[in-house]
Design an enzyme around this catalytic site. Structure first.
Site, mmCIF file in Angstrom:
data_model
loop_
_atom_site.group_PDB
_atom_site.id
_atom_site.type_symbol
_atom_site.label_atom_id
_atom_site.label_comp_id
_atom_site.label_asym_id
_atom_site.label_seq_id
_atom_site.Cartn_x
_atom_site.Cartn_y
_atom_site.Cartn_z
ATOM 1 N N TYR A 79 0.031 -2.138 -12.178
ATOM 2 C CA TYR A 79 -1.341 -2.159 -12.543
ATOM 3 C C TYR A 79 -1.749 -1.428 -13.939
ATOM 4 O O TYR A 79 -2.680 -0.986 -14.108
ATOM 5 C CB TYR A 79 -2.192 -1.424 -11.462
ATOM 6 C CG TYR A 79 -1.800 -2.145 -10.071
ATOM 7 C CD1 TYR A 79 -2.252 -3.314 -9.642
ATOM 8 C CD2 TYR A 79 -1.210 -1.284 -9.166
ATOM 9 C CE1 TYR A 79 -1.926 -3.918 -8.384
ATOM 10 C CE2 TYR A 79 -0.872 -1.718 -7.990
ATOM 11 C CZ TYR A 79 -1.231 -3.146 -7.711
ATOM 12 O OH TYR A 79 -0.989 -3.653 -6.381
ATOM 13 N N GLY A 131 0.837 -1.420 -0.021
ATOM 14 C CA GLY A 131 -0.040 0.009 0.049
ATOM 15 C C GLY A 131 0.832 1.406 0.049
ATOM 16 O O GLY A 131 0.335 2.545 -0.158
ATOM 17 N N CYS A 139 -13.717 2.765 -28.104
ATOM 18 C CA CYS A 139 -14.843 3.028 -28.682
ATOM 19 C C CYS A 139 -15.694 3.578 -27.124
ATOM 20 O O CYS A 139 -16.691 2.703 -26.829
ATOM 21 C CB CYS A 139 -15.940 2.328 -29.325
ATOM 22 S SG CYS A 139 -15.066 2.318 -30.894
ATOM 23 N N PRO A 158 4.990 -4.843 -0.730
ATOM 24 C CA PRO A 158 4.932 -3.685 -1.318
ATOM 25 C C PRO A 158 4.728 -4.244 -3.190
ATOM 26 O O PRO A 158 5.448 -5.113 -3.160
ATOM 27 C CB PRO A 158 6.128 -2.818 -1.650
ATOM 28 C CG PRO A 158 7.134 -3.900 -0.886
ATOM 29 C CD PRO A 158 6.388 -4.808 -0.126
HETATM 30 C C1 LIG Z 1 -2.306 -5.585 -3.760
HETATM 31 C C2 LIG Z 1 -2.022 -6.049 -2.516
HETATM 32 C C3 LIG Z 1 -0.531 -5.792 -2.114
HETATM 33 C C4 LIG Z 1 0.047 -4.862 -2.799
HETATM 34 O O1 LIG Z 1 -0.504 -3.398 -2.625
HETATM 35 P P1 LIG Z 1 0.387 -2.029 -3.307
HETATM 36 O O2 LIG Z 1 -0.574 -1.055 -3.154
HETATM 37 O O3 LIG Z 1 0.667 -2.292 -4.700
HETATM 38 O O4 LIG Z 1 1.626 -2.119 -2.352
HETATM 39 C C5 LIG Z 1 0.039 -6.471 -1.021
HETATM 40 N N1 LIG Z 1 -0.773 -7.163 -0.289
HETATM 41 C C6 LIG Z 1 -2.034 -7.541 -0.653
HETATM 42 C C7 LIG Z 1 -2.831 -8.819 0.285
HETATM 43 C C8 LIG Z 1 -2.657 -7.113 -1.852
HETATM 44 O O5 LIG Z 1 -3.756 -7.519 -1.938
#
Ligand SMILES: *Cc1c(COP(=O)(O)O)cnc(C)c1O
Length: 471
Positions: A424, A282, A395, A325
């Site tokens: 992503y 996150g 479109c 991460p």
């Molecule tokens: C998506 C996710 C992550 C990674 O999140 P980022 O925001 O890309 O760092 C880590 N752990 C879990 C369980 C996730 O679903």
């Protein structure tokens, strides 16, 4: 612009030096304002954007557009920053790359070489990791609806941890583990009840979430009691992931506090000592002006301090810490290169610059109102003169890449480089409108290697079947 002095200077010229340096600093300041450079990006003498020592104009000629460009040195640098501040800087910690951000064979190899673990959320991501010879013991398997087939594949491969999300999964997993006569190490995914400040579609720590066992209403307690009664499951710890693109380190501090509090409650309630705390991913990154991500070292310091405080307050032994991460490992390492096609100007309203890709290779604006920055890669040192909107070729009116961006006056045939598309984008790409997915090149030290081939029209028909009666 950089002033280069290549001949011996006369004394009177020397007096000019401070002035030249002053001029230089002005230019540098202005350039930084116009364009933020990431990783190994620079503008070369021809005024072209260069990444990993490769001129993007040459890359477009050689590989075509749209093209995803991944900066290998930058990815490795970020991995090393994570390893340095979390693994070397702390005792008993592990960094796991969340491969859903960008999962390919080459990426799995880089992650393995840098010593990180890997998080997968589907049979496909697991398959990719295993095909890349990623050590299964360093793989964590997530997901809120893993199938029997996926769980069987994970047990057979010997993945390090399966992160159990719900009761349905727990019972299937115990059954499968018994059938295969193999004990499985698990973490329980819990929802700690944290409203991280980020877009609601990428927020996952709040109570109203499809993920995990709720902490506050006793569901997580029931899940743990049940898991401990499953003879083939070994509960190593708990996991939470509070959301994505989070800038406030305080959210992570809060998460540590709640999770350690919970681990300690369990210890008091039933005497079971959970050994591992997985805090999820996150960590936010820079996409466009206004984004101010913290340093990875400060993220680590925040987690470390919160951990020390919580463990002291709760008199709880420090668990192993795992972070996951995804975005922050690859996001700023990726650039998407497009060719400008049609241009439509609606006087006093908007000027649309259409490129040869769109929401099929980058759906993030359509999904999350994501913001991006871009430059004309073939004229990267030119001054910006107008504000335009960048649209794709699908479109859909919602097929936008950038709502407002200042650019030099773009003409058809110019190359547009959108930065920070490493996470992503490729992993969320689609074949909508039967567009073919772009290829991916990995650049480093002046070399570009294709790591994902560009799709062809025949690839689009690979799975099509025409029944005899329709022939
Ligand atoms: C998506 C996710 C992550 C990674 O999140 P980022 O925001 O890309 O760092 C880590 N752990 C879990 C369980 C996730 O679903």
């Amino acid at each position: 612009m950089v002033v280069v002095i290549d001949k011996p200077m006369a004394t009177e010229d020397l007096l000019l030096l401070p002035f030249l340096f002053f001029l230089n600093s002005l230019y540098i300041e202005r350039e930084e304002e116009e364009m933020r450079l990431h990783g190994t990006q620079l503008v070369n003498e021809q005024g072209h954007l260069e990444i990993g020592g490769c001129d993007t104009v040459e890359l477009a000629k050689k590989f075509g557009t749209p093209l995803y460009i991944m900066d290998e040195a930058h990815i490795r640098d970020i991995c090393q920053q994570y390893q340095g501040s979390f693994v070397k800087g702390m005792e008993n910690a592990e960094v796991i790359y969340a491969s859903k951000a960008f999962s390919t064979l080459a990426m799995c190899r880089i992650i393995d070489e840098e010593g990180l673990g890997l998080d997968v959320v589907s049979g496909g991501e697991l398959y990719t990791a295993l095909q890349a010879n990623f050590p299964a013991a360093r793989i964590y398997f997530h997901g809120n609806n893993k199938s029997r087939e996926e769980l069987t594949m994970a047990i057979n491969a010997g993945v390090g941890r399966i992160v159990v999300d719900n009761f349905h999964e727990m019972s299937i997993l115990n059954e499968l583990a018994e059938d295969l006569n193999q004990r499985v190490n698990i973490l329980l995914r819990v929802t700690p009840g944290i409203e991280a400040h980020t877009h609601e579609y990428i927020r996952t720590g709040q109570i109203d979430s499809k993920f995990g066992f709720t902490l506050s209403d006793g569901t997580a307690d029931r899940a743990l009691d049940l898991a401990l009664s499953c003879p083939f499951l070994v509960v190593e710890g708990i996991h939470a992931h509070i959301g994505s693109q989070i800038f406030e380190l305080d959210s992570f501090r809060h998460e540590v506090q709640i999770m350690i509090g919970y681990m300690s409650d369990i210890h008091v309630r039933i005497g079971y000592l959970l050994q591992e705390l997985n805090l999820g991913g996150g960590f936010g990154i820079y996409y466009a002006s206004g984004d101010e991500p913290a340093q990875i070292t400060d993220y680590a310091k925040t987690v470390q301090a919160a951990l020390e405080d919580a463990c002291r307050d709760q008199k709880f032994p420090r668990p192993k810490i795992i972070i996951e991460p995804g975005r922050s490992i690859v996001g700023t390492a990726g650039t998407t290169l497009y060719t400008v096609g049609s241009i439509k100007e609606i006087p006093e309203i908007r000027k649309y610059i259409a490129v040869d890709g769109g929401m099929t290779d980058n759906p993030r604006l359509a999904l999350y109102q994501a913001r991006y920055e871009a430059v004309l890669a073939n004229r990267a040192s030119e001054e910006t003169v107008e504000s335009v909107s960048v649209t794709g070729k699908c479109c859909e009116s919602g097929d936008m890449l950038i709502l407002d961006i200042d650019l030099p006056k773009a003409i058809s045939g110019d190359l547009l480089a959108v930065s920070c598309t490493g996470a992503y984008n490729y992993s969320m790409s689609s074949n909508y409108n039967r567009l073919t997915r772009p290829g991916v090149v990995l650049v480093a030290g002046g070399h570009a290697d294709v790591i994902v081939r560009r799709e062809t029209h025949s690839d689009l028909l690979r799975n099509d079947v025409l029944p005899a009666r329709l022939k």
